[in-house]
Design an enzyme around this catalytic site. Sequence first.
Site, short mmCIF file in Angstrom:
data_model
loop_
_atom_site.label_atom_id
_atom_site.label_comp_id
_atom_site.label_asym_id
_atom_site.label_seq_id
_atom_site.Cartn_x
_atom_site.Cartn_y
_atom_site.Cartn_z
N ASP A 480 0.82 -1.21 0.00
CA ASP A 480 0.00 0.00 0.00
C ASP A 480 0.85 1.27 0.00
OD1 ASP A 480 -2.93 -1.02 1.89
OD2 ASP A 480 -1.70 -2.11 0.47
N GLU A 549 -4.99 -4.65 -7.35
CA GLU A 549 -5.94 -5.44 -6.58
C GLU A 549 -7.30 -4.77 -6.62
OE1 GLU A 549 -3.51 -5.35 -2.86
OE2 GLU A 549 -5.18 -4.19 -2.05
#
Length: 907
Positions: A480, A549
């Site tokens: 992230d 994702e």
Amino acid sequence: MFHRPVSVRPRTAAVAVLGLLLALTAGTSSATPVAHARPNPATSATSVDPAPGRATALAGYAIRSTAEVTDSPAAVSSPGYSTAGWFPAGPRSTVLAALLAAGTYADPFYSTNQQKIPKADFTVPWWYRADFDVTDTASRTRLDFSGVISAADVYVNGKQVADKGAVTGAYTRHELDLSELVRAGTNTVAFRVQPNDPKKNLTMGWIDWLQPPPDENMGIVRDVLVRRGGPVALRDAHVVTALAVPSLSSADLTVKAEARNDSAAPVTARIRGTIGEISFAQDVTLAPHETKPVIFTPATHPQLRLAAPRVWWPAGMGAQPLYALDLTASVSSRTSDAAHETFGIRDVKAPLNAAGARQYAINGRPLLIKGGGWSPDAYLRWDRTYVEDRLRYALDLGLNTIRLEGHIEPDEFFDLTDRYGILTLPGWECCDKWEGQVNGDETGDPWTAADYPVAKASMAAEAARLRDHPSVISFLIGSDFAPDRTIEKTYVDALDAADWPTPVVAAASDNSAPISGSSGMKMTGPYDWVPPDYWYEKREGGATGFNSETSAGPDIPTLDTLRRMLSPAELATLWKSPSAKQYHRSPSATFATLKLYDDALTGRYGAPAGLDDYVRKAQLAQYENVRAQFEAYGRNAKDASKPATGVVYWMFNSGWTSLHWQLTDRYLDQGGAYFGAKKANEPLHIQYSYDNRAVTVVNSRPAAASGLTARVSLFTPEGIRKYDRTVTGVAVAGDGASTTALTVPAVSALPATYLAKLVLTDGSGREVSRNVYWLSTRPDTLDYAHTDWFHTPTTSYADLRGLSAMPRTKVRATDVSTTAAGGTSTTTVTVRNTGSGSAPALLTDVHLVDRKGTPVLPVRWSDNQVTLWPGESATLTATYRTTDLHGAAPRLRVSGWNVPTATVAGS
């Protein structure tokens, strides 16, 4: 994943030996002792292969909580110590996995059984103890291991050889010289394994994928190897390949290794190597305890310049040939050590395109990454057959890539992806200690000085282990968030030292790092429900760039699986109570319920009338949504302004019995999500565009296709045709190109709910692609102004309620036949719509079942969940393991949206 606000073939790669960081001794615990009945483990010792260069994996352990062991570490780690009352554990096993194998707890995949497992049992260290036999002490003996979660004190024959300050981190690799401790006959190694906390340790966590196991994966999850050899050890053997691109006409191979003299005397070692029929050799002189690099290059050994090399390709683009490197080190004509590596010859480039997106090219040919996020078993149990079954499913779905966010699987996983031609994107995980240095206490504890060498050793070990696998095409050093400058340099230096051959990516998100630059990826979600037309918007998670994702969240399994994983009360809650917390969804408060999904299901299809109706609507919804996601990215792969370069469905599978993020469930059953992906990713494909009503042909095959005919028909739910058009002479280039055959006009006579039937035929009139959509004249309306990190709200829904009024029709299964060879059976069946009216049989599903009606899994269908108009038929084949029928004849259960369920006996 986005941060949530609320015996095995050893590889002789470089060994990352983590030095002692802290002089720590293990403390005692006052935790309540574990109160379980304990079976006696097998007591036989692992017999170590005496051949130099051969490694033997410990066959298993006896394990027990330190809260129950009062004997000293010296006693526990001495040969002959009694392990009566200890639990047996396999060669790779967490504590909980061993307890589950022993039958200590009820099935944790069912209902809330996992909540009943006492967490206190895993707050103290556990002993892992194993015996091994060596025939003599003339050779040197070394212990080689990684995969300890989270840390361990290590003892051999009553002596401590490493402490938990040195043996820490799930990915660090350690080599301990035991030559002065081992004796001929039985020897003992004992690990005092420390509890794991992913917020505090650089190990493995579960983020929000599933309900985390109460032991937090504490244990030893990779092989512990005993190596025997002479005075000179070979380490870090690998091959650096340089392929001529784009001609592919030649390849230069550079062979590298390290020769280490473990003796107190100088030696001269003869290093010999072979790659197929190619051989090469050189001498190396080593001072006592000296290590030197050994390098063979095409300049010094011209035979390492290959003409017409056998090039490795991803599946669908070419073959997957592999080469084998074998090295030996001999001293005084006696073999001292040996190394073996398998590698492939291929070239990977991934520059940023004009829009700033990362575009992968293999051997000079760009490709759209079509992937899925990988989850191992929730208890990290390795099962090669189960893993191979899932990888075959990935190929069946037309995927070309698997992303591993942390949980980087053992060597055999990458051996399989090499063999099957499945690309992999390994990297570190988010939302725990790995990103603690970026986000502090939000995700994991801030890093201390002791964490940096662990991170470096982890990167060095994984780089050395993965670099020769042609299926590995990058390492994502952040998920992230990109790492800060200090840790990025630590990672990049370790990768460079390991001759890392493929792009280093800063993060799976839209981040940049000082050294590796822009990631070229985005992590905009969504992770929860959005309508199918969302994927066509060129913003947020829509089909532009590289989305690492993303999915529409919930993937409700089939009714067969739901009944295996939920209690009757939970099944009732599933369809009756959208706001109820679902234990089998996620520990995250964001994803605790199915409300967004259930509201959409009711708004679009109508309120469920019962469990069966809820599940069948879910399969229909998941089929259309997953299909749209992959189709949008496929159509936009060659877009002139903002091309789509990659999409990773979040997730490919679940390691648990789950209600979200899975194209296939824990038991490998297949529903709407699976067959929607399979349809979207077929090699030559006709599809409908939700944004502009274009009918497009997408060709993922290498070769161009021409002389095609596209036909589009629109029908009412009753099967009355309202529009029909045929276009001939359609041509499309290969390698992911697309072309628009026609655009469907607005048709005023259509009802609120209607069907679109698309058929693509070749020059001989043979059908090569068929696709059926259920659409509405009333669109889903998205509220982009209120988009958040996990979804974009929908303010009004498409009206698909007309499907509930479709007339019932009949589907007949005929011509059922089965052939078997080599342990594999193939059953063929023809399904035909034999209804007397005009209504199509929507989403006709065929399940292969045994005599009890239980699905036979895994199974690979040529096609499934097909829609048939009256008189139309489809011949389907199912391939599966013969033994899964347990000697019975196959049976076929046929069902559909508007088709009564019937079971037909096969032959």
